[in-house]
Design a protein around this motif. Structure first.
Motif, short mmCIF file in Angstrom:
data_model
loop_
_atom_site.label_atom_id
_atom_site.label_comp_id
_atom_site.label_asym_id
_atom_site.label_seq_id
_atom_site.Cartn_x
_atom_site.Cartn_y
_atom_site.Cartn_z
N LEU A 142 21.90 63.24 24.13
CA LEU A 142 22.39 62.03 24.78
C LEU A 142 21.24 61.04 24.95
CD1 LEU A 142 24.38 63.88 27.59
CD2 LEU A 142 25.09 63.45 25.22
N CYS A 143 21.59 59.82 25.27
CA CYS A 143 20.58 58.77 25.48
C CYS A 143 20.61 58.34 26.94
CB CYS A 143 20.87 57.57 24.58
SG CYS A 143 19.74 56.17 24.83
N ALA A 144 19.44 58.09 27.50
CA ALA A 144 19.34 57.65 28.89
C ALA A 144 18.38 56.48 29.00
CB ALA A 144 18.85 58.78 29.79
N ILE A 145 18.57 55.71 30.06
CA ILE A 145 17.60 54.69 30.44
C ILE A 145 17.15 55.01 31.86
CG2 ILE A 145 18.40 52.82 28.94
CD1 ILE A 145 20.00 51.76 31.35
N ASP A 146 15.93 54.62 32.18
CA ASP A 146 15.39 54.84 33.52
C ASP A 146 15.70 53.61 34.36
OD1 ASP A 146 14.08 55.87 35.67
OD2 ASP A 146 12.10 55.95 34.73
#
Length: 313
Positions: free
Chosen positions: A166-170
């Protein structure tokens, strides 16, 4: 991060774009025009997402639509009449733009008959996959992730560690309640510190209950095991089948799930405010619009800005 190069071998052939929503936050514009076709400067959002998928090696784009919502798929169909008129008038720059979407990749659609959640939408794609496909990429059209290339990193992680990625942003801690937030732990042998193991996910937690500040960013590389998990996932709030619940089921059963933290930017095309920011960001990068727009914005945001009204005798 950059787009897929000749040495990047994708681990998926099919990219999925869920586009069955009504676009209610953009009414009345979306009464007749699908939200996914609203232009970011001069390019529909779904074309930008399709270009990202193509750059990362996808061969086919499957668009999940709702009954009667055919315009999104039609955008990827050649319009030979329009092309011939532009060519005859010598408008070759416009001709190139018109030909871009149909030339990106093979496009087809499946219909989600009822709005039963993102998980339900993704489940509709299983029937059109080839028997030898082991993973799909899912790109939410509301999320514009820049620069392109995170799918390439996600592919490398899957090839090394298997499972789903999956992809995440902070995000700032005071914004976590607007997102699905990952519970993660470090991967001891990971060369890339932005690769983390997913232990779980909390949907829109309070600041106090958020397990991290890593929020879902609308890019999924899902093992086809997700389809069996979706069949076993019970509807949640509103009777919808959530993809996060299906992923949680896979994690509980020992299926490896990792996240790549994207350190670039993300624009939310799902609401007018985010859409406007994306349009400004894109326009500032364009040679034909950027300089004059930057000059106008500088003047507009200055303390001594005063609109000049034109009077007519």
């Amino acid at each position: 991060m950059t787009g897929a190069g000749p040495n990047v071998e994708p681990c998926f052939r099919t990219a999925v774009v869920p586009a069955a929503g009504m676009g209610t936050r953009f009414l009345p514009a979306t009464k007749t025009v699908p939200k996914e076709l609203l232009p970011v400067v001069d390019t529909p959002g779904i074309e930008l997402v399709a270009g990202e998928a193509a750059d990362s090696g996808a061969e086919r784009l499957v668009i999940v639509t709702s009954p009667g919502k055919d315009g999104v798929v039609a955008h990827f169909v050649e319009d030979l009449v329009l092309e011939s008129k532009l060519e005859a008038k010598g408008k070759f720059t416009l001709l190139e733009k018109v030909r871009r979407a149909p030339g990106l990749l093979e496009v087809e659609s499946v219909v989600q008959d009822e709005p039963l959640g993102l998980g339900h939408a993704i489940a509709q794609v299983e029937k059109v996959l080839d028997d030898d496909e082991t993973a799909i990429a899912v790109l939410l059209p509301d999320d514009l992730v820049l620069p392109r290339g995170v799918l390439d990193v996600m592919s490398r992680v899957r090839r090394k560690r298997g499972g789903s990625v999956l992809c995440a942003i902070d995000v700032p801690k005071d914004q976590v309640s607007a997102y699905g937030v990952f519970e993660v732990e470090t991967v001891p042998d990971a060369v890339n510190p932005n690769v983390l193991k997913v232990l779980g996910m909390v949907e829109k937690p309070s600041i106090e209950d958020a397990p991290s500040t890593f929020a879902a960013a609308g890019r999924y590389l899902l093992d086809v095991a997700i389809f069996d998990a979706l069949r076993r996932t019970k509807p949640g709030a509103g009777g919808e089948i959530q993809i996060t619940d299906a992923i949680a089921l896979l994690i509980a059963e020992g299926h490896p799930v990792h996240v790549v933290v994207h350190r670039g930017s993300r624009h939310d095309l799902g609401n007018p405010g985010g859409f406007l920011r994306a349009a400004v960001d894109f326009a500032l990068e364009r040679e034909e619009y950027g300089p004059s727009l930057r000059e106008w914005l500088t003047a507009r945001l200055s303390d001594d800005w005063a609109p000049q009204l034109t009077t007519y005798e």
